[in-house]
Design a protein around this motif. Structure first.
Motif, PDB file in Angstrom:
ATOM      1  N   TYR A  94       0.837  -1.203   0.000  1.00  0.00           N
ATOM      2  CA  TYR A  94       0.000   0.000   0.000  1.00  0.00           C
ATOM      3  C   TYR A  94       0.869   1.249   0.000  1.00  0.00           C
ATOM      4  CZ  TYR A  94      -3.778  -3.136   1.509  1.00  0.00           C
ATOM      5  OH  TYR A  94      -4.706  -4.150   1.592  1.00  0.00           O
ATOM      6  N   ASP A  95       0.444   2.238  -0.802  1.00  0.00           N
ATOM      7  CA  ASP A  95       1.174   3.506  -0.841  1.00  0.00           C
ATOM      8  C   ASP A  95       0.194   4.635  -1.135  1.00  0.00           C
ATOM      9  OD1 ASP A  95       3.070   5.634  -1.341  1.00  0.00           O
ATOM     10  OD2 ASP A  95       4.551   4.088  -1.760  1.00  0.00           O
ATOM     11  N   ILE A  96       0.290   5.722  -0.381  1.00  0.00           N
ATOM     12  CA  ILE A  96      -0.598   6.861  -0.650  1.00  0.00           C
ATOM     13  C   ILE A  96      -0.177   7.590  -1.919  1.00  0.00           C
ATOM     14  CG2 ILE A  96      -1.246   7.168   1.761  1.00  0.00           C
ATOM     15  CD1 ILE A  96       0.707   9.560   1.827  1.00  0.00           C
ATOM     16  N   ASN A  97       1.050   7.315  -2.402  1.00  0.00           N
ATOM     17  CA  ASN A  97       1.515   7.855  -3.684  1.00  0.00           C
ATOM     18  C   ASN A  97       1.556   6.736  -4.725  1.00  0.00           C
ATOM     19  OD1 ASN A  97       2.200  10.594  -2.709  1.00  0.00           O
ATOM     20  ND2 ASN A  97       3.735   9.516  -1.509  1.00  0.00           N
ATOM     21  N   GLU A  98       1.976   7.071  -5.919  1.00  0.00           N
ATOM     22  CA  GLU A  98       2.194   6.057  -6.962  1.00  0.00           C
ATOM     23  C   GLU A  98       3.545   6.334  -7.607  1.00  0.00           C
ATOM     24  OE1 GLU A  98       0.113   3.993 -10.901  1.00  0.00           O
ATOM     25  OE2 GLU A  98      -0.905   5.619  -9.839  1.00  0.00           O
ATOM     26  N   HIS A  99       4.567   5.624  -7.098  1.00  0.00           N
ATOM     27  CA  HIS A  99       5.929   5.841  -7.582  1.00  0.00           C
ATOM     28  C   HIS A  99       6.401   4.755  -8.554  1.00  0.00           C
ATOM     29  CE1 HIS A  99       6.407   9.194  -4.968  1.00  0.00           C
ATOM     30  NE2 HIS A  99       6.497   8.503  -3.852  1.00  0.00           N
TER      31      HIS A  99
END
Length: 287
Positions: A94-99
């Motif tokens: 899970y990540d609040i960004n999209e890297h």
């Protein structure tokens, strides 16, 4: 890159809308990074080895575990190591960004393609190992952790506001099964010192919160929490099974830099060890 120049650049990027700002941020990170792909593999392997060591010391194994990774970062190297080397059953990240990006995902897939159990599934935007699911732009608090055995984070918590850390652990306490584990690898030092050797690892402790907020941006946010503050958050709902951190060595250049700092009064209640404690590794158990 000099930390002052980097701060100025991040301040400029912060003015742009999120989509454009993060696109430029990704481009600059790609151009400015001195790490090779092999460096990234080796660096992550050190963290993987630390995770395995801490679990083994507590009679635990990654094998057949379902794992939730908090903070996906730029590449799925740690999830692949957990799956292919640790034999984890499943990893949700899970990540609040999209890297993630397709070019680097292909590079990672090619690197691990010779592993016996490596099998790609094309889901959504990125082709990933069939037992890895990526949840970008998603808070872990919106995830399903019903059957998760272990939550793991690698150098993430220091970049999360304290209110969000508290919220996440309240969620973990509700969502995880009793007896599940959480393992955090935390880097509580001033990251600007990694590229500017003139700075102490604790340099940012000389600033008030207002002054520090004026320096940092969403691209390089650091909460500056000290070891006792992390422990205070965790100890209410979780049993602290294992705790490691670096110890003070007064015969080092780093201690000399620290001793010359005028620590802000906000941190006056902490002793030297609590202020300098770095490389925090903590294993929690859901009561």
């Amino acid at each position: 890159m000099n930390h002052r120049l980097k701060t100025r650049i991040f301040k400029i990027l912060s003015i742009f809308p999120d989509g454009l700002g993060y696109s430029l941020y990704h481009l600059l990170q790609d151009i400015g990074s001195k790490q090779t792909f092999e460096d990234k593999i080796k660096s992550t392997k050190l963290s993987y080895t630390t995770i395995c060591r801490i679990l083994e010391k507590n009679n635990l194994s990654l094998e057949n575990m379902k794992i939730a990774e908090l903070g996906s970062g730029w590449l799925p190297i740690l999830p692949y190591q957990l799956i292919l080397e640790g034999k984890a059953r499943k990893v949700d990240t899970y990540d609040i960004n999209e890297h993630y990006n397709t070019k680097e995902i292909k590079e990672v897939n090619d690197y691990y393609s010779n592993s016996e159990t490596f099998e790609i599934e094309s889901r959504a935007k990125y082709p990933l190992h069939k037992t890895l699911t990526y949840f970008p732009k998603t808070s872990i608090c919106d995830g399903n952790l019903d059957d998760v055995d272990l939550v793991v984070s690698r150098f993430v918590l220091e970049h999360v506001p304290v209110e969000s850390i508290i919220e996440m652990h309240e969620f973990f306490n509700c969502a995880l099964m009793s007896g599940s584990y959480i393992l955090h690898l935390i880097s509580p030092s001033d990251h600007r010192s990694y590229t500017d050797s003139s700075l102490s690892l604790q340099d940012f402790l000389k600033y008030s919160q207002e002054d520090w907020d004026d320096i940092q941006t969403k691209f390089d946010y650091h909460n500056r929490l000290r070891l006792p503050q992390y422990l205070e958050i965790f100890k209410g709902d979780f049993e602290i099974i294992s705790l490691e951190h670096s110890a003070i060595n007064t015969n080092t250049e780093e201690y000399k830099k620290f001793s010359e700092l005028a620590i802000h009064e906000d941190f006056s209640k902490f002793n030297e060890q609590e202020l300098m404690a770095g490389s925090i590794n903590i294993l929690l158990k859901k009561k």
